[in-house]
Design a protein around this motif. Structure first.
Motif, PDB file in Angstrom:
ATOM      1  N   GLN A   1       0.828  -1.197   0.000  1.00 39.51           N
ATOM      2  CA  GLN A   1       0.000   0.000   0.000  1.00 39.51           C
ATOM      3  C   GLN A   1       0.869   1.256   0.000  1.00 39.51           C
ATOM      4  O   GLN A   1       2.011   1.260   0.434  1.00 39.51           O
ATOM      5  CB  GLN A   1      -0.887   0.047   1.251  1.00 39.51           C
ATOM      6  CG  GLN A   1      -2.024  -0.961   1.200  1.00 39.51           C
ATOM      7  CD  GLN A   1      -2.985  -0.743   2.349  1.00 39.51           C
ATOM      8  OE1 GLN A   1      -2.866   0.222   3.081  1.00 39.51           O
ATOM      9  NE2 GLN A   1      -3.929  -1.637   2.485  1.00 39.51           N
ATOM     10  N   CYS A  88      -3.788   8.595  -6.693  1.00 39.97           N
ATOM     11  CA  CYS A  88      -4.513   7.951  -7.797  1.00 39.97           C
ATOM     12  C   CYS A  88      -4.262   6.447  -7.799  1.00 39.97           C
ATOM     13  O   CYS A  88      -5.185   5.640  -7.986  1.00 39.97           O
ATOM     14  CB  CYS A  88      -4.085   8.562  -9.142  1.00 39.97           C
ATOM     15  SG  CYS A  88      -4.699  10.238  -9.428  1.00 39.97           S
ATOM     16  N   ASP A  89      -3.023   6.077  -7.553  1.00 37.67           N
ATOM     17  CA  ASP A  89      -2.669   4.657  -7.545  1.00 37.67           C
ATOM     18  C   ASP A  89      -3.334   3.933  -6.375  1.00 37.67           C
ATOM     19  O   ASP A  89      -3.796   2.799  -6.515  1.00 37.67           O
ATOM     20  CB  ASP A  89      -1.151   4.513  -7.474  1.00 37.67           C
ATOM     21  CG  ASP A  89      -0.708   3.055  -7.545  1.00 37.67           C
ATOM     22  OD1 ASP A  89      -0.969   2.409  -8.572  1.00 37.67           O
ATOM     23  OD2 ASP A  89      -0.120   2.565  -6.569  1.00 37.67           O
ATOM     24  N   SER A  90      -3.423   4.595  -5.229  1.00 34.43           N
ATOM     25  CA  SER A  90      -3.946   3.933  -4.031  1.00 34.43           C
ATOM     26  C   SER A  90      -5.441   3.672  -4.111  1.00 34.43           C
ATOM     27  O   SER A  90      -5.954   2.785  -3.431  1.00 34.43           O
ATOM     28  CB  SER A  90      -3.633   4.761  -2.782  1.00 34.43           C
ATOM     29  OG  SER A  90      -4.365   5.969  -2.797  1.00 34.43           O
ATOM     30  N   VAL A  91      -6.165   4.431  -4.947  1.00 33.97           N
ATOM     31  CA  VAL A  91      -7.617   4.229  -5.074  1.00 33.97           C
ATOM     32  C   VAL A  91      -7.984   3.708  -6.467  1.00 33.97           C
ATOM     33  O   VAL A  91      -9.161   3.721  -6.851  1.00 33.97           O
ATOM     34  CB  VAL A  91      -8.390   5.533  -4.774  1.00 33.97           C
ATOM     35  CG1 VAL A  91      -8.221   5.937  -3.320  1.00 33.97           C
ATOM     36  CG2 VAL A  91      -7.981   6.658  -5.713  1.00 33.97           C
ATOM     37  N   ASN A  92      -6.970   3.255  -7.209  1.00 33.44           N
ATOM     38  CA  ASN A  92      -7.191   2.691  -8.550  1.00 33.44           C
ATOM     39  C   ASN A  92      -7.840   3.685  -9.506  1.00 33.44           C
ATOM     40  O   ASN A  92      -8.679   3.320 -10.341  1.00 33.44           O
ATOM     41  CB  ASN A  92      -8.047   1.418  -8.478  1.00 33.44           C
ATOM     42  CG  ASN A  92      -7.361   0.293  -7.727  1.00 33.44           C
ATOM     43  OD1 ASN A  92      -6.158   0.082  -7.885  1.00 33.44           O
ATOM     44  ND2 ASN A  92      -8.111  -0.420  -6.909  1.00 33.44           N
ATOM     45  N   ALA A  93      -7.457   4.938  -9.393  1.00 35.15           N
ATOM     46  CA  ALA A  93      -7.925   5.962 -10.333  1.00 35.15           C
ATOM     47  C   ALA A  93      -7.015   5.979 -11.555  1.00 35.15           C
ATOM     48  O   ALA A  93      -5.927   5.400 -11.557  1.00 35.15           O
ATOM     49  CB  ALA A  93      -7.932   7.333  -9.661  1.00 35.15           C
ATOM     50  N   LEU A  94      -7.460   6.652 -12.588  1.00 33.10           N
ATOM     51  CA  LEU A  94      -6.639   6.781 -13.785  1.00 33.10           C
ATOM     52  C   LEU A  94      -5.402   7.620 -13.476  1.00 33.10           C
ATOM     53  O   LEU A  94      -5.436   8.493 -12.600  1.00 33.10           O
ATOM     54  CB  LEU A  94      -7.448   7.449 -14.908  1.00 33.10           C
ATOM     55  CG  LEU A  94      -8.628   6.634 -15.454  1.00 33.10           C
ATOM     56  CD1 LEU A  94      -9.456   7.489 -16.422  1.00 33.10           C
ATOM     57  CD2 LEU A  94      -8.143   5.371 -16.146  1.00 33.10           C
ATOM     58  N   GLU A 137     -13.347  12.104 -12.302  1.00 34.13           N
ATOM     59  CA  GLU A 137     -12.738  11.402 -11.180  1.00 34.13           C
ATOM     60  C   GLU A 137     -12.205  12.454 -10.220  1.00 34.13           C
ATOM     61  O   GLU A 137     -11.345  13.261 -10.589  1.00 34.13           O
ATOM     62  CB  GLU A 137     -11.605  10.476 -11.627  1.00 34.13           C
ATOM     63  CG  GLU A 137     -12.084   9.162 -12.203  1.00 34.13           C
ATOM     64  CD  GLU A 137     -10.952   8.174 -12.450  1.00 34.13           C
ATOM     65  OE1 GLU A 137     -11.246   7.030 -12.828  1.00 34.13           O
ATOM     66  OE2 GLU A 137      -9.771   8.551 -12.245  1.00 34.13           O
ATOM     67  N   LYS A 189     -16.360   8.932  -8.515  1.00 29.89           N
ATOM     68  CA  LYS A 189     -16.518   8.849  -9.967  1.00 29.89           C
ATOM     69  C   LYS A 189     -17.909   9.347 -10.343  1.00 29.89           C
ATOM     70  O   LYS A 189     -18.910   8.874  -9.808  1.00 29.89           O
ATOM     71  CB  LYS A 189     -16.342   7.406 -10.456  1.00 29.89           C
ATOM     72  CG  LYS A 189     -14.910   6.909 -10.436  1.00 29.89           C
ATOM     73  CD  LYS A 189     -14.826   5.529 -11.077  1.00 29.89           C
ATOM     74  CE  LYS A 189     -13.389   5.035 -11.150  1.00 29.89           C
ATOM     75  NZ  LYS A 189     -13.292   3.703 -11.818  1.00 29.89           N
ATOM     76  N   TYR A 215     -16.162   6.796  -2.804  1.00 29.66           N
ATOM     77  CA  TYR A 215     -15.445   5.817  -1.986  1.00 29.66           C
ATOM     78  C   TYR A 215     -14.620   6.595  -0.971  1.00 29.66           C
ATOM     79  O   TYR A 215     -13.895   7.532  -1.328  1.00 29.66           O
ATOM     80  CB  TYR A 215     -14.534   4.957  -2.863  1.00 29.66           C
ATOM     81  CG  TYR A 215     -13.539   4.104  -2.092  1.00 29.66           C
ATOM     82  CD1 TYR A 215     -13.901   2.868  -1.575  1.00 29.66           C
ATOM     83  CD2 TYR A 215     -12.226   4.535  -1.887  1.00 29.66           C
ATOM     84  CE1 TYR A 215     -12.990   2.088  -0.874  1.00 29.66           C
ATOM     85  CE2 TYR A 215     -11.315   3.769  -1.189  1.00 29.66           C
ATOM     86  CZ  TYR A 215     -11.697   2.543  -0.687  1.00 29.66           C
ATOM     87  OH  TYR A 215     -10.792   1.777   0.009  1.00 29.66           O
TER      88      TYR A 215
END
Length: 271
Positions: A1, A88-94, A137, A189, A215
């Motif tokens: 994480q 962005c990476d931690s919540v799986n965003a673009l 987003e 989103k 989220y």
């Protein structure tokens, strides 16, 4: 994480503290709104993409139900961009792009006698496209809490929360160190929903709706001995209670903001 403490710190604190994860998720759908005729060449300025590209459209969602103060950041430093990529990476965003916008959002505050506790968050906003339809987003980059009001009460608040120690750190390189590591992760989103021909009526075929998928996750370091001292308390029960509270926070704000967004879209379309 992302944003984990260093391994040696984990080893020292793992036996004395536990990490509680409070998670809130929801899906909200707005009332139907007129669909824009994409084949109307005389109305190209009135497109869904044009509406989503307007800065005030995103700001309307950021204001929420409590009319938060929203200010767009004119300049963004490398540290904030780095943090944005991590968030962005931690919540799986673009992944971030050069077209993303950044805003500082300040809540209306929680008021106590002689003291108001404010929360300021920095949010990155991306306009997305999926199946030729626009969306957003919103990714939380960082958050901070501060107090306003009676000077003595503010001093007590800063001492109790450790804010006075953070304010005394002069080295800018330390502002993202472990003592201030992120514990709140959030993404929302926003998408356009078009009724399918198999499930909709002829009237609904000429409409769209807006959907919000927020989220929110908050990580809290909790003393292990205190958990054991509370009768009947367990990590699972505590996380459920906290997660239920997160959902109430989303329910209080999400639907109201989405309806305001839908109403502004209708007003803009008819103007």
């Amino acid at each position: 994480q992302i944003f984990n403490s260093k391994k040696e710190n984990d080893e020292k604190t793992s036996s004395s503290t536990m990490t509680l994860n409070f998670v809130g998720e929801a899906v909200y759908t707005s009332k139907p709104a007129p669909m824009i005729d994409v084949n109307n060449n005389n109305n190209q300025a009135k497109s869904l993409h044009a509406f989503f590209a307007l800065p005030q459209s995103a700001i309307l969602l950021l204001r929420g139900s409590k009319n938060n103060q929203v200010v767009e950041l004119e300049s963004v430093d490398e540290e904030l961009l780095k943090r944005y990529r991590q968030s962005c990476d931690s919540v799986n965003a673009l992944p971030p792009t050069s077209d993303d916008r950044f805003y500082e959002v300040t809540t209306s505050g929680v008021k106590f006698p002689g003291l108001t506790v404010m929360t300021a968050v920095t949010i990155g906003v991306k306009v997305t496209t999926q199946e030729d339809l626009p969306g957003y987003e919103f990714v939380l980059i960082k958050d901070s809490t501060y107090a306003e009001g009676n000077r003595l009460f503010v001093w007590f608040f800063n001492k109790a929360t450790g804010k006075d120690n953070e304010d005394n750190v002069d080295d800018d390189n330390n502002k993202y160190d472990d003592h201030n590591q992120q514990s709140t992760f959030s993404m929302n989103k926003i998408s356009v929903v078009v009724p399918t021909t198999t499930t909709s009526t002829s009237t609904e075929n000429n409409t769209i709706s807006f959907e919000s998928n927020p989220y929110l996750r908050v990580q809290v370091q909790f003393p292990s001995f205190l958990m054991k001292a509370i009768p009947g308390a367990t990590k699972k029960k505590s996380e459920k209670t906290g997660s239920d509270a997160m959902r109430k926070v989303l329910d209080a704000d999400g639907p109201v903001a989405l309806e305001a967004f839908q109403q502004e879209y209708v007003r803009w379309l008819e103007s």
